[in-house]
Design a protein around this motif. Structure first.
Motif, PDB file in Angstrom:
ATOM      1  N   MET A 193       0.819  -1.199   0.000  1.00 30.41           N
ATOM      2  CA  MET A 193       0.000   0.000   0.000  1.00 30.41           C
ATOM      3  C   MET A 193       0.859   1.258   0.000  1.00 30.41           C
ATOM      4  SD  MET A 193      -3.155   0.671  -0.381  1.00 30.41           S
ATOM      5  CE  MET A 193      -3.670  -1.026  -0.132  1.00 30.41           C
ATOM      6  N   VAL A 194       2.020   1.201   0.643  1.00 32.07           N
ATOM      7  CA  VAL A 194       2.898   2.369   0.700  1.00 32.07           C
ATOM      8  C   VAL A 194       3.369   2.781  -0.689  1.00 32.07           C
ATOM      9  CG1 VAL A 194       5.053   1.067   1.006  1.00 32.07           C
ATOM     10  CG2 VAL A 194       4.838   3.369   1.985  1.00 32.07           C
ATOM     11  N   ALA A 195       3.324   1.853  -1.649  1.00 34.26           N
ATOM     12  CA  ALA A 195       3.742   2.160  -3.014  1.00 34.26           C
ATOM     13  C   ALA A 195       2.586   2.629  -3.890  1.00 34.26           C
ATOM     14  CB  ALA A 195       4.378   0.934  -3.661  1.00 34.26           C
ATOM     15  N   LEU A 196       1.370   2.582  -3.364  1.00 30.46           N
ATOM     16  CA  LEU A 196       0.189   2.935  -4.147  1.00 30.46           C
ATOM     17  C   LEU A 196      -0.513   4.190  -3.645  1.00 30.46           C
ATOM     18  CD1 LEU A 196      -1.431  -0.636  -4.406  1.00 30.46           C
ATOM     19  CD2 LEU A 196       0.098   0.462  -6.066  1.00 30.46           C
ATOM     20  N   ASP A 197      -0.630   4.324  -2.340  1.00 33.11           N
ATOM     21  CA  ASP A 197      -1.488   5.334  -1.721  1.00 33.11           C
ATOM     22  C   ASP A 197      -0.791   6.690  -1.643  1.00 33.11           C
ATOM     23  OD1 ASP A 197      -3.263   6.815  -0.204  1.00 33.11           O
ATOM     24  OD2 ASP A 197      -3.633   5.217   1.254  1.00 33.11           O
ATOM     25  N   GLY A 198      -1.313   7.644  -2.421  1.00 31.90           N
ATOM     26  CA  GLY A 198      -0.738   8.984  -2.445  1.00 31.90           C
ATOM     27  C   GLY A 198      -1.460   9.981  -1.566  1.00 31.90           C
ATOM     28  N   GLY A 199      -2.311   9.492  -0.664  1.00 35.78           N
ATOM     29  CA  GLY A 199      -3.031  10.401   0.218  1.00 35.78           C
ATOM     30  C   GLY A 199      -4.352  10.847  -0.388  1.00 35.78           C
ATOM     31  N   ALA A 200      -5.021  11.760   0.280  1.00 32.27           N
ATOM     32  CA  ALA A 200      -6.386  12.151  -0.094  1.00 32.27           C
ATOM     33  C   ALA A 200      -6.511  12.574  -1.559  1.00 32.27           C
ATOM     34  CB  ALA A 200      -6.870  13.268   0.825  1.00 32.27           C
ATOM     35  N   ASP A 201      -5.548  13.365  -2.046  1.00 30.20           N
ATOM     36  CA  ASP A 201      -5.623  13.811  -3.446  1.00 30.20           C
ATOM     37  C   ASP A 201      -4.573  13.136  -4.325  1.00 30.20           C
ATOM     38  OD1 ASP A 201      -3.346  15.026  -2.541  1.00 30.20           O
ATOM     39  OD2 ASP A 201      -3.885  17.055  -3.176  1.00 30.20           O
ATOM     40  N   GLY A 202      -3.837  12.198  -3.758  1.00 25.18           N
ATOM     41  CA  GLY A 202      -2.818  11.484  -4.515  1.00 25.18           C
ATOM     42  C   GLY A 202      -1.482  12.198  -4.598  1.00 25.18           C
ATOM     43  N   LEU A 203      -1.383  13.390  -4.019  1.00 23.68           N
ATOM     44  CA  LEU A 203      -0.188  14.211  -4.210  1.00 23.68           C
ATOM     45  C   LEU A 203       0.622  14.416  -2.937  1.00 23.68           C
ATOM     46  CD1 LEU A 203      -1.854  16.933  -6.473  1.00 23.68           C
ATOM     47  CD2 LEU A 203      -0.582  14.909  -7.198  1.00 23.68           C
ATOM     48  N   ALA A 204       0.262  13.716  -1.871  1.00 26.10           N
ATOM     49  CA  ALA A 204       0.908  13.954  -0.581  1.00 26.10           C
ATOM     50  C   ALA A 204       2.411  13.669  -0.621  1.00 26.10           C
ATOM     51  CB  ALA A 204       0.243  13.102   0.500  1.00 26.10           C
ATOM     52  N   VAL A 205       2.803  12.555  -1.203  1.00 27.15           N
ATOM     53  CA  VAL A 205       4.223  12.212  -1.244  1.00 27.15           C
ATOM     54  C   VAL A 205       4.951  13.103  -2.242  1.00 27.15           C
ATOM     55  CG1 VAL A 205       5.907  10.355  -1.531  1.00 27.15           C
ATOM     56  CG2 VAL A 205       3.645   9.848  -0.607  1.00 27.15           C
ATOM     57  N   GLN A 206       4.307  13.427  -3.347  1.00 30.96           N
ATOM     58  CA  GLN A 206       4.917  14.333  -4.316  1.00 30.96           C
ATOM     59  C   GLN A 206       5.246  15.678  -3.666  1.00 30.96           C
ATOM     60  OE1 GLN A 206       2.662  14.766  -7.915  1.00 30.96           O
ATOM     61  NE2 GLN A 206       2.673  12.572  -8.387  1.00 30.96           N
ATOM     62  N   ARG A 207       4.375  16.170  -2.822  1.00 29.97           N
ATOM     63  CA  ARG A 207       4.643  17.443  -2.129  1.00 29.97           C
ATOM     64  C   ARG A 207       5.906  17.355  -1.288  1.00 29.97           C
ATOM     65  NH1 ARG A 207      -1.036  17.167  -1.500  1.00 29.97           N
ATOM     66  NH2 ARG A 207      -2.080  18.783  -2.745  1.00 29.97           N
ATOM     67  N   ARG A 208       6.055  16.247  -0.582  1.00 30.60           N
ATOM     68  CA  ARG A 208       7.227  16.077   0.276  1.00 30.60           C
ATOM     69  C   ARG A 208       8.499  15.961  -0.558  1.00 30.60           C
ATOM     70  NH1 ARG A 208       6.932  11.226   3.705  1.00 30.60           N
ATOM     71  NH2 ARG A 208       8.724  12.223   4.695  1.00 30.60           N
ATOM     72  N   VAL A 209       8.412  15.256  -1.686  1.00 30.67           N
ATOM     73  CA  VAL A 209       9.573  15.128  -2.566  1.00 30.67           C
ATOM     74  C   VAL A 209       9.965  16.501  -3.115  1.00 30.67           C
ATOM     75  CG1 VAL A 209      10.400  14.193  -4.755  1.00 30.67           C
ATOM     76  CG2 VAL A 209       9.109  12.729  -3.191  1.00 30.67           C
ATOM     77  N   ALA A 210       8.990  17.238  -3.634  1.00 30.72           N
ATOM     78  CA  ALA A 210       9.279  18.538  -4.233  1.00 30.72           C
ATOM     79  C   ALA A 210       9.810  19.537  -3.214  1.00 30.72           C
ATOM     80  CB  ALA A 210       8.025  19.087  -4.906  1.00 30.72           C
ATOM     81  N   SER A 211       9.249  19.511  -2.012  1.00 30.75           N
ATOM     82  CA  SER A 211       9.635  20.516  -1.012  1.00 30.75           C
ATOM     83  C   SER A 211      11.095  20.392  -0.590  1.00 30.75           C
ATOM     84  CB  SER A 211       8.732  20.416   0.221  1.00 30.75           C
ATOM     85  OG  SER A 211       8.952  19.201   0.921  1.00 30.75           O
ATOM     86  N   GLY A 212      11.647  19.188  -0.664  1.00 34.68           N
ATOM     87  CA  GLY A 212      13.034  18.999  -0.270  1.00 34.68           C
ATOM     88  C   GLY A 212      14.023  18.970  -1.422  1.00 34.68           C
TER      89      GLY A 212
END
Length: 266
Positions: A193-212
């Motif tokens: 699931m950790v490889a599929l679930d991107g959070g409520a809008d699907g972008l939660a992990v992308q935000r963390r990647v971009a911010s750093g």
């Protein structure tokens, strides 16, 4: 004749279970099995819905056999577009040196490993939070001279990479939590699931990647994130908000979309 009969029987069994490419799958299973009993077990696992790649232990990705197995995300063919885009960017950056490449949320490590093959050589680092993924990534990355790190995004990386990364790849999960149930059973039942679930809008992990990203990218370095066509503009906005010059590229044939964010030289 016995082999033909066995093959025909397997094709019929797989087709009845809903396998669209039953003939191709049967041949893969037959070639992978070492004994008749192992073949029977493999067919049984496939009928019960296990991903074919998990059963045979590998996936063809960018023309290379990458090790995968139960509990690890299987790289999709569309992600080959991400690798090709990264290779196009990395080649002119190197100026005779090895490009520094980081594959975040690496899963099996197939993305970084395939990019290393295309470049011929690079300083490759891959990272994932899931111990199972890390185990498979080591099988794919380390024989190509790369290093694999276990941990949460940038926390996993050696400090010496800060400000040195030429190409930062992230096939981070981007499926909205509420859409997981609509995914094919092979994915939602057998991939982590950790490889599929991107959070409520699907972008939660992308935000963390971009911010750093800016902290880790070299001047002129690039972040590439795979996303969906519907999410691409939002992903680009996230990158822009993190101080990166963002653009969107796609491949209609593969159904692939990648957002590219560059750290402008200051």
């Amino acid at each position: 004749m016995a082999l033909v009969t066995s093959s025909t029987s397997i094709v019929t069994t797989l087709r009845a279970a809903g396998c669209v490419f039953a003939e191709d799958e049967a041949q893969l299973l037959i070639s992978a099995a070492r004994t008749p009993s192992e073949l029977a077990s493999m067919v049984d696992h496939r009928v019960r819905g296990l991903p074919l790649e998990h059963i045979v232990g590998w996936v063809d990705f960018c023309g290379q056999r990458m090790a995968v197995g139960p509990g690890v995300f299987v790289p999709r063919r569309r992600t080959e577009f991400l690798v090709r885009q990264a290779a196009t960017i990395a080649r002119p950056l190197t100026d005779g040196r090895r490009a520094v490449v980081v594959d975040l949320c690496c899963g099996s490590g197939a993305i970084g490993a395939a990019l290393s093959e295309l470049l011929g050589s690079c300083e490759l680092h891959a990272a994932d939070i899931d111990p199972t993924a890390v185990r498979f990534a080591r099988r794919n990355v380390e024989p190509r001279g790369g290093r694999v790190h276990e941990g949460d995004l940038y926390q996993a990386l050696p400090r010496k990479l800060r400000g040195r990364v030429d190409v930062l790849l992230a096939n981070a999960p981007y499926v909205p939590t509420g859409s997981i149930g609509m995914m094919p059973p092979e994915a939602r039942l057998h991939e982590p699931m950790v490889a599929l679930d991107g959070g409520a809008d699907g972008l939660a992990v992308q935000r963390r990647v971009a911010s750093g990203a800016r902290e880790w990218l070299a001047p002129g370095g690039t972040l590439l994130i795979e996303t969906s066509t519907a999410q691409a503009s939002e992903t680009a906005g996230i990158m822009a908000g993190a101080g990166l010059a963002a653009s969107v590229v796609s491949d209609e044939e593969l159904g692939a979309t990648v957002v590219i964010g560059s750290r402008v030289r200051e």
